[in-house]
Write a protein that holds these residues in place. Structure first.
Motif, PDB file in Angstrom:
ATOM      1  N   UNK A   1      -8.963  12.493 -13.945  1.00  0.00           N
ATOM      2  CA  UNK A   1      -8.580  11.693 -14.940  1.00  0.00           C
ATOM      3  C   UNK A   1      -8.053  12.401 -16.088  1.00  0.00           C
ATOM      4  N   UNK A   2      -7.759  13.805 -16.337  1.00  0.00           N
ATOM      5  CA  UNK A   2      -7.278  14.604 -17.360  1.00  0.00           C
ATOM      6  C   UNK A   2      -5.880  15.251 -17.172  1.00  0.00           C
ATOM      7  N   UNK A   3      -5.563  15.021 -15.588  1.00  0.00           N
ATOM      8  CA  UNK A   3      -4.415  15.734 -15.369  1.00  0.00           C
ATOM      9  C   UNK A   3      -3.289  15.184 -15.947  1.00  0.00           C
ATOM     10  N   UNK A   4      -3.055  13.912 -16.443  1.00  0.00           N
ATOM     11  CA  UNK A   4      -1.953  13.358 -16.746  1.00  0.00           C
ATOM     12  C   UNK A   4      -1.672  14.031 -18.161  1.00  0.00           C
TER      13      UNK A   4
ATOM     14  N   UNK B   1      -5.605   8.825 -24.626  1.00  0.00           N
ATOM     15  CA  UNK B   1      -5.934  10.043 -24.257  1.00  0.00           C
ATOM     16  C   UNK B   1      -5.800  10.996 -25.307  1.00  0.00           C
ATOM     17  N   UNK B   2      -4.904  11.146 -25.793  1.00  0.00           N
ATOM     18  CA  UNK B   2      -4.606  12.152 -27.066  1.00  0.00           C
ATOM     19  C   UNK B   2      -5.703  11.988 -28.159  1.00  0.00           C
ATOM     20  N   UNK B   3      -5.773  10.798 -28.597  1.00  0.00           N
ATOM     21  CA  UNK B   3      -6.659  10.470 -29.613  1.00  0.00           C
ATOM     22  C   UNK B   3      -8.201  10.559 -29.231  1.00  0.00           C
ATOM     23  N   UNK B   4      -8.362  10.733 -27.775  1.00  0.00           N
ATOM     24  CA  UNK B   4      -9.858  11.202 -27.647  1.00  0.00           C
ATOM     25  C   UNK B   4     -10.471  10.213 -26.793  1.00  0.00           C
ATOM     26  N   UNK B   5      -9.876   9.026 -26.524  1.00  0.00           N
ATOM     27  CA  UNK B   5     -10.612   7.817 -25.808  1.00  0.00           C
ATOM     28  C   UNK B   5     -10.624   8.165 -24.072  1.00  0.00           C
TER      29      UNK B   5
ATOM     30  N   UNK C   1     -10.810   4.177 -18.156  1.00  0.00           N
ATOM     31  CA  UNK C   1     -11.638   3.899 -17.063  1.00  0.00           C
ATOM     32  C   UNK C   1     -10.879   4.457 -15.802  1.00  0.00           C
ATOM     33  N   UNK C   2      -9.515   4.227 -15.724  1.00  0.00           N
ATOM     34  CA  UNK C   2      -8.766   4.833 -14.599  1.00  0.00           C
ATOM     35  C   UNK C   2      -7.732   5.845 -14.993  1.00  0.00           C
ATOM     36  N   UNK C   3      -7.423   6.997 -14.189  1.00  0.00           N
ATOM     37  CA  UNK C   3      -6.414   7.884 -14.557  1.00  0.00           C
ATOM     38  C   UNK C   3      -4.884   7.163 -14.773  1.00  0.00           C
ATOM     39  N   UNK C   4      -4.181   7.493 -15.864  1.00  0.00           N
ATOM     40  CA  UNK C   4      -3.037   6.765 -15.981  1.00  0.00           C
ATOM     41  C   UNK C   4      -2.162   7.168 -14.908  1.00  0.00           C
ATOM     42  N   UNK C   5      -1.078   6.225 -14.487  1.00  0.00           N
ATOM     43  CA  UNK C   5      -0.170   6.515 -13.431  1.00  0.00           C
ATOM     44  C   UNK C   5       1.088   7.155 -14.038  1.00  0.00           C
TER      45      UNK C   5
ATOM     46  N   UNK D   1     -13.065  25.583  -5.380  1.00  0.00           N
ATOM     47  CA  UNK D   1     -13.856  25.482  -6.505  1.00  0.00           C
ATOM     48  C   UNK D   1     -12.914  24.318  -7.297  1.00  0.00           C
ATOM     49  N   UNK D   2     -12.045  23.444  -6.820  1.00  0.00           N
ATOM     50  CA  UNK D   2     -11.319  22.389  -7.192  1.00  0.00           C
ATOM     51  C   UNK D   2     -12.371  21.215  -7.797  1.00  0.00           C
ATOM     52  N   UNK D   3     -11.699  20.581  -8.698  1.00  0.00           N
ATOM     53  CA  UNK D   3     -12.634  19.553  -9.263  1.00  0.00           C
ATOM     54  C   UNK D   3     -12.625  18.328  -8.257  1.00  0.00           C
ATOM     55  N   UNK D   4     -13.845  17.700  -8.194  1.00  0.00           N
ATOM     56  CA  UNK D   4     -13.973  16.574  -7.248  1.00  0.00           C
ATOM     57  C   UNK D   4     -13.015  15.415  -7.633  1.00  0.00           C
ATOM     58  N   UNK D   5     -12.403  14.806  -6.580  1.00  0.00           N
ATOM     59  CA  UNK D   5     -11.232  13.654  -6.803  1.00  0.00           C
ATOM     60  C   UNK D   5     -11.949  12.492  -7.352  1.00  0.00           C
TER      61      UNK D   5
END
Length: 439
Positions: free
Chosen positions: A84-87, A110-114, A117-121, A159-163
């Motif tokens: 949810x942060x990769x975007x 996201x840049x404002x720090x919110x 609920x779902x990763x942006x596409x 060690x990858x982050x869970x999906x």
């Protein structure tokens, strides 16, 4: 972003560069060319196309990922960053290529720090060109890599982050490309429908833009965006322009965070409606204004995470009585605790178990994850000793409304005839919570 001072060793005879390229940061072929393309390296001169070809070869071999055309990243950074942060990494690549980009809607949130609920596409940006509006697909992160090369890449990073929020090993879906979605300015900002900013709004809009350092994704290295600045729209405009376009649950999660001040680099005072009201006139449709009103009235400052906000929506959708948020209890051993949800009449505590709180326990409380689990068990035992029943649910339970309904019903949570009003978020009065197609 400038290249590091130590030049990468790029062999003139090998098919791919040696793996001592700058680490923990976004890498541009242009940076390498500007710094080293006209210098003698390993006995010869490199042409800019040669650098690009060799970086592409590394992508095809699974040694680099191509985030945007001409922008690369170490696979370990991408895979260790929360899905949810990769975007934000893709947004940083967009910003790197075009520092004048104006970010809007979900990316600006996201840049404002919110938390979302779902990763942006897709990364969301403004454009003044009507013919540029729409989704522009991203480049393939793995280039022309074979299925076996992709599998080796995933296996090389255990060690990858869970999906998922509740865990899950990385799969090829972790390497899905994210595109860029370009939006025209709100209609009220334009003198004519097919033009960009009108003269009346140009200066107020430019003055309202926020200039800030690019936010570092929580699970990414700080060097990734070191020294990068960006432009984004102000919070009031972003909320007014985005909330009516979200699903009800997504809108509530954002407005809960706004009311609670869970945004920005540091804790903000709780957001107030008056800060958004000047921008609400930009919501052109009556349906959009009604969506904003319903989501705002349902939102509360007491929810402490995106998961808790979604749980509140799910509880209401399933017809259960609204719980009290963050109720305090004095446990028998003298410790005070707060519960996520509490139904006083039947004496039931509801606890949302996002596994992230256990993974992040070292940062949040200094406890090892195993110690955090034990502490949670002792806390629950203390609550039960007070005569309180405890029902727990996870992210997976929220995704399966039948399972959540069974959990709450079996625990004895009372029913209610209240209405969320969320039907205004869905055409033809479809059930609240069902996703809409993006516009």
């Amino acid at each position: 972003m400038t290249a590091q001072t130590t030049p990468p060793r790029i062999s003139q005879t090998s098919q791919t560069p040696q793996r001592d390229l700058p680490r923990k940061r976004l890498l541009r072929a242009k940076d390498l060319w500007d710094a080293y393309g006209s210098s003698e390296l390993t006995g010869g001169f490199l042409e800019v196309d040669d650098i690009g070809r060799r970086l592409s070869a590394m992508v095809d071999a699974g040694q680099l990922l191509r985030v945007q055309r001409g922008v690369y990243i170490e696979p370990s950074i991408w895979l260790q960053t929360a899905p949810w942060e990769r975007h934000l990494i893709v947004a940083a690549a967009v910003n790197l290529q075009s520092p004048s980009t104006r970010f809007c809607r979900t990316t600006a949130l996201a840049m404002h720090g919110f938390g979302l609920l779902r990763p942006p596409e897709a990364v969301t940006v403004r454009t003044a060109r009507n013919d540029a509006v729409g989704l522009h697909p991203g480049t393939a992160l793995t280039g022309r890599a074979s299925a076996s090369a992709i599998q080796r890449l995933l296996q090389a990073h255990p060690e990858a982050h869970p999906e998922a929020h509740d865990g899950g090993a990385p799969s090829p879906a972790a390497l899905r490309a994210l595109g860029t979605r370009r939006h025209q300015y709100p209609r009220a900002f334009r003198d004519q429908l097919r033009e960009g900013l009108g003269q009346e709004w140009d200066k107020p809009y430019q003055d309202a833009l926020v200039r800030q350092r690019f936010p570092i994704p929580e699970s990414a290295p700080a060097a990734l965006v070191a020294g990068m600045w960006t432009w984004l729209e102000p919070i009031g405009l972003v909320l007014a322009d985005t909330v009516p376009r979200m699903s009800f649950a997504e809108a509530v999660a954002v407005l809960d965070a706004y009311r609670a001040g869970r945004f920005g680099a540091q804790a903000e005072p709780g957001g107030v409606l008056s800060a958004v009201e000047p921008w609400l006139s930009l919501v052109a449709s009556a349906r959009g204004r009604e969506r904003w009103k319903v989501a705002w009235e349902f939102s509360e400052a007491g929810a402490e995470s995106v998961g808790e906000s979604w749980a509140r929506v799910r509880i209401a959708e399933l017809g259960f009585t609204a719980p009290e948020l963050q109720r305090r209890f004095l446990l028998p051993h003298g410790v005070t605790c707060r519960t996520d949800f509490y139904w006083e009449d039947p004496g039931i505590v509801g606890e949302f178990d996002g596994l992230q709180k256990y993974r992040a326990s070292m940062t949040l409380s200094g406890l090892h994850p195993a110690q955090a689990v034990i502490a949670e068990k002792e806390r629950e035992d203390g609550l039960r000793s007070l005569g309180v029943r405890v029902v727990r649910f996870t992210w997976a339970d929220l995704q399966d409304s039948t399972r959540l309904q069974r959990l709450l019903s079996n625990a004895g949570v009372p029913r209610s005839a209240r209405s969320t009003g969320a039907h205004v978020f869905y055409r033809d009065n479809r059930r609240a919570g069902r996703p809409r197609r993006a516009r």
